[in-house]
Write a protein that holds these residues in place. Structure first.
Motif, PDB file in Angstrom:
ATOM      1  N   GLY A 173      22.050 -33.623 -36.672  1.00 18.43           N
ATOM      2  CA  GLY A 173      22.715 -33.647 -35.369  1.00 18.43           C
ATOM      3  C   GLY A 173      21.690 -33.737 -34.246  1.00 18.43           C
ATOM      4  N   ASP A 174      22.198 -33.868 -33.024  1.00 19.10           N
ATOM      5  CA  ASP A 174      21.311 -34.041 -31.868  1.00 19.10           C
ATOM      6  C   ASP A 174      20.293 -32.901 -31.724  1.00 19.10           C
ATOM      7  OD1 ASP A 174      22.820 -36.277 -31.274  1.00 19.10           O
ATOM      8  OD2 ASP A 174      24.027 -35.285 -29.729  1.00 19.10           O
ATOM      9  N   MET A 175      20.721 -31.666 -31.998  1.00 12.88           N
ATOM     10  CA  MET A 175      19.817 -30.523 -31.809  1.00 12.88           C
ATOM     11  C   MET A 175      18.613 -30.620 -32.758  1.00 12.88           C
ATOM     12  SD  MET A 175      21.272 -28.397 -29.485  1.00 12.88           S
ATOM     13  CE  MET A 175      20.942 -26.679 -29.735  1.00 12.88           C
ATOM     14  N   LEU A 176      18.859 -31.073 -33.982  1.00 12.49           N
ATOM     15  CA  LEU A 176      17.750 -31.235 -34.932  1.00 12.49           C
ATOM     16  C   LEU A 176      16.876 -32.431 -34.548  1.00 12.49           C
ATOM     17  CD1 LEU A 176      16.083 -30.787 -37.493  1.00 12.49           C
ATOM     18  CD2 LEU A 176      17.941 -31.796 -38.832  1.00 12.49           C
ATOM     19  N   GLN A 177      17.516 -33.471 -34.032  1.00  7.08           N
ATOM     20  CA  GLN A 177      16.711 -34.606 -33.566  1.00  7.08           C
ATOM     21  C   GLN A 177      15.701 -34.109 -32.527  1.00  7.08           C
ATOM     22  OE1 GLN A 177      18.604 -38.398 -32.813  1.00  7.08           O
ATOM     23  NE2 GLN A 177      17.212 -38.861 -31.131  1.00  7.08           N
ATOM     24  N   ALA A 178      16.174 -33.259 -31.627  1.00  9.10           N
ATOM     25  CA  ALA A 178      15.278 -32.716 -30.602  1.00  9.10           C
ATOM     26  C   ALA A 178      14.218 -31.812 -31.228  1.00  9.10           C
ATOM     27  CB  ALA A 178      16.079 -31.942 -29.563  1.00  9.10           C
ATOM     28  N   ALA A 179      14.642 -30.933 -32.157  1.00 10.24           N
ATOM     29  CA  ALA A 179      13.705 -29.972 -32.753  1.00 10.24           C
ATOM     30  C   ALA A 179      12.635 -30.671 -33.583  1.00 10.24           C
ATOM     31  CB  ALA A 179      14.469 -28.974 -33.617  1.00 10.24           C
ATOM     32  N   SER A 180      12.944 -31.863 -34.089  1.00 15.16           N
ATOM     33  CA  SER A 180      11.958 -32.576 -34.910  1.00 15.16           C
ATOM     34  C   SER A 180      11.226 -33.632 -34.073  1.00 15.16           C
ATOM     35  CB  SER A 180      12.643 -33.239 -36.108  1.00 15.16           C
ATOM     36  OG  SER A 180      13.551 -34.238 -35.666  1.00 15.16           O
ATOM     37  N   ASN A 181      11.325 -33.528 -32.773  1.00 18.03           N
ATOM     38  CA  ASN A 181      10.714 -34.484 -31.853  1.00 18.03           C
ATOM     39  C   ASN A 181      11.111 -35.927 -32.182  1.00 18.03           C
ATOM     40  OD1 ASN A 181       9.197 -34.987 -29.537  1.00 18.03           O
ATOM     41  ND2 ASN A 181       7.334 -35.434 -30.711  1.00 18.03           N
ATOM     42  N   GLY A 182      12.350 -36.102 -32.593  1.00 16.91           N
ATOM     43  CA  GLY A 182      12.881 -37.452 -32.822  1.00 16.91           C
ATOM     44  C   GLY A 182      12.578 -38.025 -34.195  1.00 16.91           C
ATOM     45  N   ILE A 183      11.940 -37.236 -35.072  1.00 15.80           N
ATOM     46  CA  ILE A 183      11.641 -37.780 -36.415  1.00 15.80           C
ATOM     47  C   ILE A 183      12.943 -37.893 -37.215  1.00 15.80           C
ATOM     48  CG2 ILE A 183      10.454 -37.356 -38.601  1.00 15.80           C
ATOM     49  CD1 ILE A 183       8.222 -36.013 -36.942  1.00 15.80           C
ATOM     50  N   CYS A 184      13.727 -36.826 -37.251  1.00 13.31           N
ATOM     51  CA  CYS A 184      15.038 -36.881 -37.901  1.00 13.31           C
ATOM     52  C   CYS A 184      16.013 -37.432 -36.858  1.00 13.31           C
ATOM     53  CB  CYS A 184      15.499 -35.497 -38.323  1.00 13.31           C
ATOM     54  SG  CYS A 184      14.352 -34.705 -39.451  1.00 13.31           S
ATOM     55  N   ARG A 185      16.931 -38.291 -37.306  1.00  7.45           N
ATOM     56  CA  ARG A 185      17.775 -38.971 -36.316  1.00  7.45           C
ATOM     57  C   ARG A 185      19.256 -38.663 -36.477  1.00  7.45           C
ATOM     58  NH1 ARG A 185      17.135 -43.990 -37.548  1.00  7.45           N
ATOM     59  NH2 ARG A 185      18.593 -44.605 -35.932  1.00  7.45           N
ATOM     60  N   SER A 186      19.868 -38.396 -35.331  1.00  9.69           N
ATOM     61  CA  SER A 186      21.304 -38.161 -35.274  1.00  9.69           C
ATOM     62  C   SER A 186      21.969 -39.530 -35.131  1.00  9.69           C
ATOM     63  CB  SER A 186      21.585 -37.265 -34.065  1.00  9.69           C
ATOM     64  OG  SER A 186      22.952 -37.118 -33.841  1.00  9.69           O
ATOM     65  N   VAL A 187      22.701 -39.928 -36.161  1.00 11.86           N
ATOM     66  CA  VAL A 187      23.122 -41.325 -36.291  1.00 11.86           C
ATOM     67  C   VAL A 187      24.633 -41.461 -36.102  1.00 11.86           C
ATOM     68  CG1 VAL A 187      23.308 -43.152 -38.037  1.00 11.86           C
ATOM     69  CG2 VAL A 187      21.149 -41.948 -37.734  1.00 11.86           C
ATOM     70  N   LEU A 188      25.037 -42.589 -35.517  1.00 12.06           N
ATOM     71  CA  LEU A 188      26.467 -42.864 -35.323  1.00 12.06           C
ATOM     72  C   LEU A 188      27.198 -42.917 -36.662  1.00 12.06           C
ATOM     73  CD1 LEU A 188      26.845 -45.831 -32.760  1.00 12.06           C
ATOM     74  CD2 LEU A 188      27.606 -43.471 -32.461  1.00 12.06           C
ATOM     75  N   HIS A 189      28.341 -42.297 -36.713  1.00  8.83           N
ATOM     76  CA  HIS A 189      29.179 -42.400 -37.901  1.00  8.83           C
ATOM     77  C   HIS A 189      30.638 -42.316 -37.460  1.00  8.83           C
ATOM     78  CE1 HIS A 189      28.304 -38.140 -37.193  1.00  8.83           C
ATOM     79  NE2 HIS A 189      29.451 -37.841 -37.783  1.00  8.83           N
ATOM     80  N   ARG A 190      31.531 -42.657 -38.359  1.00  6.38           N
ATOM     81  CA  ARG A 190      32.945 -42.648 -38.017  1.00  6.38           C
ATOM     82  C   ARG A 190      33.767 -42.490 -39.291  1.00  6.38           C
ATOM     83  NH1 ARG A 190      33.920 -49.140 -36.726  1.00  6.38           N
ATOM     84  NH2 ARG A 190      33.807 -49.811 -38.895  1.00  6.38           N
ATOM     85  N   ALA A 191      35.063 -42.259 -39.144  1.00  6.54           N
ATOM     86  CA  ALA A 191      35.935 -42.187 -40.320  1.00  6.54           C
ATOM     87  C   ALA A 191      36.997 -43.262 -40.185  1.00  6.54           C
ATOM     88  CB  ALA A 191      36.581 -40.801 -40.416  1.00  6.54           C
ATOM     89  N   VAL A 192      37.123 -44.080 -41.218  1.00  2.00           N
ATOM     90  CA  VAL A 192      38.187 -45.072 -41.231  1.00  2.00           C
ATOM     91  C   VAL A 192      39.349 -44.521 -42.066  1.00  2.00           C
ATOM     92  CG1 VAL A 192      36.573 -46.983 -40.904  1.00  2.00           C
ATOM     93  CG2 VAL A 192      37.228 -46.335 -43.220  1.00  2.00           C
ATOM     94  N   VAL A 193      40.524 -45.099 -41.847  1.00  2.00           N
ATOM     95  CA  VAL A 193      41.706 -44.603 -42.557  1.00  2.00           C
ATOM     96  C   VAL A 193      42.299 -45.724 -43.405  1.00  2.00           C
ATOM     97  CG1 VAL A 193      42.287 -42.716 -41.006  1.00  2.00           C
ATOM     98  CG2 VAL A 193      43.046 -45.011 -40.428  1.00  2.00           C
ATOM     99  N   ASN A 194      43.238 -45.384 -44.222  1.00  2.00           N
ATOM    100  CA  ASN A 194      43.855 -46.417 -45.061  1.00  2.00           C
ATOM    101  C   ASN A 194      45.363 -46.187 -45.156  1.00  2.00           C
ATOM    102  OD1 ASN A 194      44.547 -45.344 -48.027  1.00  2.00           O
ATOM    103  ND2 ASN A 194      42.829 -44.198 -47.146  1.00  2.00           N
ATOM    104  N   GLU A 195      46.025 -47.202 -45.720  1.00  2.00           N
ATOM    105  CA  GLU A 195      47.483 -47.238 -45.671  1.00  2.00           C
ATOM    106  C   GLU A 195      48.164 -46.312 -46.678  1.00  2.00           C
ATOM    107  OE1 GLU A 195      50.420 -50.982 -44.720  1.00  2.00           O
ATOM    108  OE2 GLU A 195      48.508 -51.291 -45.701  1.00  2.00           O
TER     109      GLU A 195
END
Ligand SMILES: O=C(O)CCC(=O)C(=O)O
Ligand SMILES: [Fe+2]
Length: 378
Positions: free
Chosen positions: A295-317
């Protein structure tokens, strides 16, 4: 009658009390609506097939070869691989690499009791099956992090096709009692224990990752004492959707906390954005595993080495889906350690705390630029 209802729901959606809106919509659906209500129709560019480049693998029930294989790590081995064991450094390197590139990893050997996971899923299903009129008793109100609803971000251009219920260890009873006044204890006992065990996994994984970053494993313990650690559980339920290609279960977002530890059922639907490859990828559910993301807080704590990445959930019928996301976080002020600040990688973020960030974290932006970068980049 239904049109009238939809119109009033659409107008409600202009307001910020989206949880209420969502309940309204769901009640319409439960009355047998077979077309996707307009407020759920995503802007063209955000839909499954068309977001940025065409989503590589848009079927939520994709075959193995269509999904990425996030490294699957058995973290129980860290108890037996000594520091001098080359297998230990090899695994650590894998974890750090995946946190840098995908921002995600999958783990087994996690120590969370499998029967407890099953019981938590059963309790979650029991809760989501309650009538809407009952679920309304625990609405997540604007500004609150807890309760029942779906659209916890403000400013969403379209609503998420999901229901959610958010609690912490300390308020599980209170919220459960609003929904199950006479028999809330089974629910709250199971969920409290689930959060407790996943919090333990959060501590363990955080220490492993910290070691992988070349720091003493206990470096971030200072942020995660009993007074600083904050773990919330969000149960996400995605009902089958009449027009899944136009809807999203959860819009693309980055998690604002330190780590997210997600357990998902076997339906599938989680997708990760890979910036380098300019594509969305499915994460195939692996039984008894946890998906862990930065998450963003870890991205900050690792000085940007670990990255908080976009993700999403898709649904189905055809199938509903349940996921249980534990947000592992700290109330402390985050500062990247000196060891991770070099002339090639100068300090990227100014120190900040969750208390400050939470005020902005749920205002939805287009997702292209993280508001966290805008707020805290130096
Ligand atoms: O349901 C999922 O797979 C994703 C959940 C998620 O991203 C979240 O709750 O923040
Ligand atoms: Fe998320």
């Amino acid at each position: 009658m239904q049109e009238e209802l939809l119109a009033s729901i659409a107008s409600l959606n202009q307001r910020t009390d989206c949880a209420l809106t969502n309940v309204g919509i769901l009640s319409v659906l439960l009355q047998g609506c077979c077309k996707l209500p307009q407020v759920y129709v995503q802007p063209e560019e955000d839909r499954i097939q068309t977001s940025r480049k065409e989503a590589k693998h848009s079927s939520p029930c994709a075959d193995q070869e269509e999904s990425i294989r996030l490294p699957l790590i058995d973290i129980s081995v860290f108890e037996s691989y000594l520091e001098s064991d080359p297998r230990r450094s090899e695994m650590l390197a894998k974890i750090v690499e995946s946190s840098r590139t995908w921002g995600f990893i999958q783990v087994v050997g996690h120590g969370v009791d499998l029967e407890l996971i099953k019981a938590s899923e059963e309790e979650a299903h029991r809760l989501f099956q309650l009538p809407v009129s009952v679920k309304q008793n625990a609405l997540r109100l604007p500004g609150s992090l807890f309760g029942y609803g779906a659209n916890f971000w403000l400013n969403l251009p379209a609503m998420n096709w999901a229901e959610s219920f958010s609690i912490s260890k300390s308020n599980a009873k209170e919220y459960a009692a609003k929904l199950l006044p006479n028999h809330y204890e089974r629910f709250s006992n199971v969920m409290e224990e689930y959060i407790r065990q996943v919090e333990g996994l959060g501590h363990r994984f955080r220490r492993i990752l910290t070691e992988g970053l070349g720091l003493p494993a206990n470096h971030f313990d200072r942020y995660f004492g009993p007074d600083e650690t904050e773990v919330n559980l969000r149960l996400n339920f995605y009902p089958p959707c009449p027009e899944p290609s136009k809807a999203l279960g959860l819009k693309a977002h980055r998690d604002p906390h330190f780590l997210t530890l997600l357990h998902q059922d076997d339906t599938g639907g989680l997708q990760i954005w890979n910036e380098a490859r300019d594509e969305w990828f499915n994460v195939k559910p692996i039984p008894n595993s946890f998906v862990i993301n930065v998450g963003d807080m870890l991205q900050a704590a690792s000085n940007g080495i670990c990255r908080s990445v976009l993700h999403r959930a898709v649904v189905n019928e055809s199938r509903s889906r349940l996921s249980m996301a534990c947000f592992y976080n700290t109330g402390a002020t985050i500062v990247a350690p000196d060891e991770l600040i070099t002339s090639e990688r100068p300090q990227k973020y100014r120190p900040f705390s969750w208390k400050e960030y939470v005020k902005e974290a749920y205002t939805y932006t287009t997702g292209a630029v993280s508001q966290f970068e805008e707020l805290y980049s130096i």
